[in-house]
Enzyme design. Structure first.
Site, PDB file in Angstrom:
ATOM      1  N   SER A 168      35.084  32.743  43.439  1.00 34.89           N
ATOM      2  CA  SER A 168      35.198  33.158  41.878  1.00 34.89           C
ATOM      3  C   SER A 168      34.093  33.872  41.515  1.00 34.89           C
ATOM      4  O   SER A 168      32.913  33.184  41.989  1.00 34.89           O
ATOM      5  CB  SER A 168      35.554  32.185  41.106  1.00 34.89           C
ATOM      6  OG  SER A 168      35.506  32.796  39.792  1.00 34.89           O
ATOM      7  N   LEU A 169      33.877  34.971  41.028  1.00 38.64           N
ATOM      8  CA  LEU A 169      32.685  35.597  40.635  1.00 38.64           C
ATOM      9  C   LEU A 169      32.555  35.310  39.087  1.00 38.64           C
ATOM     10  O   LEU A 169      31.592  36.049  38.393  1.00 38.64           O
ATOM     11  CB  LEU A 169      32.686  37.065  40.839  1.00 38.64           C
ATOM     12  CG  LEU A 169      32.876  37.470  42.163  1.00 38.64           C
ATOM     13  CD1 LEU A 169      32.608  39.177  42.351  1.00 38.64           C
ATOM     14  CD2 LEU A 169      31.692  36.868  42.741  1.00 38.64           C
ATOM     15  N   LYS A 222      47.380  28.230  35.737  1.00 37.74           N
ATOM     16  CA  LYS A 222      47.445  29.054  34.368  1.00 37.74           C
ATOM     17  C   LYS A 222      48.569  28.606  33.495  1.00 37.74           C
ATOM     18  O   LYS A 222      48.538  28.795  32.483  1.00 37.74           O
ATOM     19  CB  LYS A 222      47.492  30.488  34.890  1.00 37.74           C
ATOM     20  CG  LYS A 222      46.145  30.992  35.165  1.00 37.74           C
ATOM     21  CD  LYS A 222      46.361  32.726  35.358  1.00 37.74           C
ATOM     22  CE  LYS A 222      44.984  33.051  35.668  1.00 37.74           C
ATOM     23  NZ  LYS A 222      45.031  34.664  35.882  1.00 37.74           N
ATOM     24  N   ALA A 235      55.558  37.945  40.210  1.00 41.84           N
ATOM     25  CA  ALA A 235      55.990  37.441  39.290  1.00 41.84           C
ATOM     26  C   ALA A 235      55.489  36.228  38.554  1.00 41.84           C
ATOM     27  O   ALA A 235      55.802  35.405  37.751  1.00 41.84           O
ATOM     28  CB  ALA A 235      57.683  37.251  39.273  1.00 41.84           C
TER      29      ALA A 235
END
Ligand code: NAP
Length: 506
Positions: free
Chosen positions: A254-255, A303, A364
């Protein structure tokens, strides 16, 4: 959480509580690393066990004895294999090199409990090792049951105790931080990638040192010296520092920490943004009060799962069914939002007219849902294609779009195609989610931003199709997060520059 007044670190204050670790195979390389470390801190650990032979150890210590590093404080370590180090010799040989280190000017040494327990003459003070002694305990397997507190009596056998344990969960590292808060002359090191946030916040909890390698990181979870000091500002963090972060699994790629911390540094915000490797969402959520987390980003695979832990949620995020941004309210409850939505719009609107356009979303999952909702609300006709047709149908229904089978991609035309799968993402850069024949459109956007030019985008370019990388979306969603947490506009140019530089450097 109660504020604790910490005893001063025996290594001095400020940046000197960061210990630069010099670990190389040859004396020449180590001699090059040491001055680099000393530019950032006066405290340098010499990993004598990493040197490949006794002759390299001799060369290094002879060289060190001739140097005049004003104010430098060297900590010699010659950890045997039995204690998790690289040194092949026995206890006598370890003690010999520590005594040589004293003659070369080292003020401190690190002696492992495995060595201390087996000392032929009982007390380490019987040997002419460096005058100040750190007694260290390492557990490379787990974080065992820890004592209530640790303290070294002023005239005792050792000056500092270090406990370094492998953090298997975020709460393991919190246990070590709690111990640091209650202890005196103590160094806490939660090891491994999960332990990194704890490793970084250890100083503010009272740990006398935090370690960082001078060269490239040599183990997961380690962050280089310059990054620890200048990006994360480990030595400046206090209980007043607002803690933010990103939770995901994996998280190393992750940035977001680079982007947000660059923003905090540019705006001189007393805030830090940490990468949390989270296997178990509930475990992480339980540590929010200890870390003092004020807000966090959410990425794969949390998420959607995060929704059930939220007290409240933005309407749009609830419709999308995925949250990438969480605000921790004063009472500890969680509020969720989705800025991927803003990110997709921010990246596409400048390049095409969305109203009445035909756009295919491939995938999806969480980001596909955000993209599909964003496009549908902007007036696009949305098509969903996914390897699980049931998921495609469900999303298509939610946005009043159309699910289409994979075979139709060779005959249907679109204004734009968006890849919302991880296929082609670093390190599997040779993969593409769609073939050349399936790219029948004017524009291809890949949500992936690492690498900047995915195989999919290269194929599209080959066909003369315009391309958009996931970078624009990544920046736009990040800027929106910053604004939610900081309630002010972010320093966009500085954040963009830092991320771009990192991506271009590979
Ligand atoms: P996700 O929720 O796990 O969804 C992934 C989707 O990809 C699912 O539909 C999954 O299908 C599909 N998929 C996975 N492997 C596949 C394969 N080998 N072939 C075909 N389909 C496959 O992940 P996400 O959060 O949506 O993220 C997807 C990508 O977007 C990631 O690369 C992520 O880094 C990127 N992203 C970028 C940004 C940005 O700001 N640029 C923001 C968010 C996400 P199944 O359901 O069948 O597994």
């Amino acid at each position: 959480m109660p504020q604790t007044k910490h005893s001063p670190s025996p290594f001095g204050g400020g940046q000197n509580r960061i210990c630069a670790v010099a670990a190389c195979q040859t004396a020449g390389e180590m001699a090059q690393q040491i001055p680099i470390g000393l530019r950032e801190t006066a405290t340098v650990e010499l990993r004598l066990d990493w040197l490949r032979s006794d002759s390299e150890r001799e060369k290094l210590l002879r060289w060190l004895g001739k140097q005049k590093f004003r104010g430098a404080r060297f900590l010699a370590t010659c950890r045997r294999r039995a204690a998790g180090g690289e040194f092949g010799g026995d206890i006598q040989a370890e003690l010999f090199w520590l005594m040589e280190a004293r003659r070369a000017g080292c003020e401190w040494c690190d002696v492992e409990v495995e060595t201390e327990r087996e000392l032929p003459d009982q007390s380490i003070r019987e040997y002419a090792v460096p005058p100040r002694v750190m007694l260290s305990l390492h557990d490379f397997e787990r974080t065992p049951k820890l004592p209530e507190s640790v303290s070294c009596p002023p005239c005792g056998e050792v000056d500092v105790v270090k406990i370094a344990t492998s953090a298997k969960t975020i709460s393991d590292s919190v246990r070590l931080l709690r111990l640091a808060r209650r202890s005196r002359c103590f160094v806490a090191v939660p090891m491994g990638e999960i332990g990194f946030p704890g490793r970084l916040l250890a100083l503010r909890e009272g740990s006398a040192l935090a370690y960082a390698p001078i060269g490239e990181a040599t183990a997961p979870g380690q962050v280089g010296l310059r990054e620890l000091k200048h990006l994360y500002r480990a030595h400046l963090l206090t209980r007043r520092t607002e803690v933010y972060g990103v939770i995901g699994d994996p998280i190393r790629h992750s940035l977001s920490p680079l982007m947000h911390n660059t923003g905090f540094v540019a705006r001189k915000q007393n805030a830090v943004y940490l990468p949390f490797l989270v296997h178990d969402l509930k475990d992480f959520l339980g540590t929010i009060p200890d870390f003092g987390v004020c807000g966090f980003s959410v990425t794969i695979p949390h998420k959607e799962k995060i929704l059930k832990y939220l007290a409240d949620c933005d309407r749009l995020a609830a419709d999308i069914g995925a949250v990438n941004t969480v605000v921790v309210r004063r009472n500890g409850s969680l509020y969720g939002l989705n800025t991927d939505y803003v990110g997709v719009l921010g990246a596409l609107e400048r390049r095409m007219k969305l109203r009445a356009s035909r756009v295919l979303v491939f995938g999806a999952g969480g980001s596909a849902r955000a993209a599909a909702f964003a496009l549908a609300r902007a007036g696009s006709q949305v098509f969903i294609c996914s390897r699980r047709n049931s998921a495609a149908k469900e999303l298509a229904r939610a946005v009043e779009g159309e699910a289409i089978p994979r075979r139709a991609l060779r005959s249907e035309n679109f204004d734009a195609i968006l890849n919302a799968t991880p296929v082609g993402m670093h390190p599997r850069e040779n993969e593409t989610p769609l073939s050349l024949q399936e790219l029948r459109c004017d524009l291809v956007m890949d949500l992936i931003y690492r690498p900047l030019q995915t195989k999919l985008l290269k194929l599209a370019k080959q066909k003369g199709i315009a391309t958009v990388s996931g970078l624009d979306m990544f920046l736009a969603q990040g800027f929106a997060q910053w604004e939610i947490w900081m309630e002010t506009k972010p320093p966009e140019a500085a954040m963009r520059r830092a991320v771009l530089r990192k991506l271009q450097s590979g």
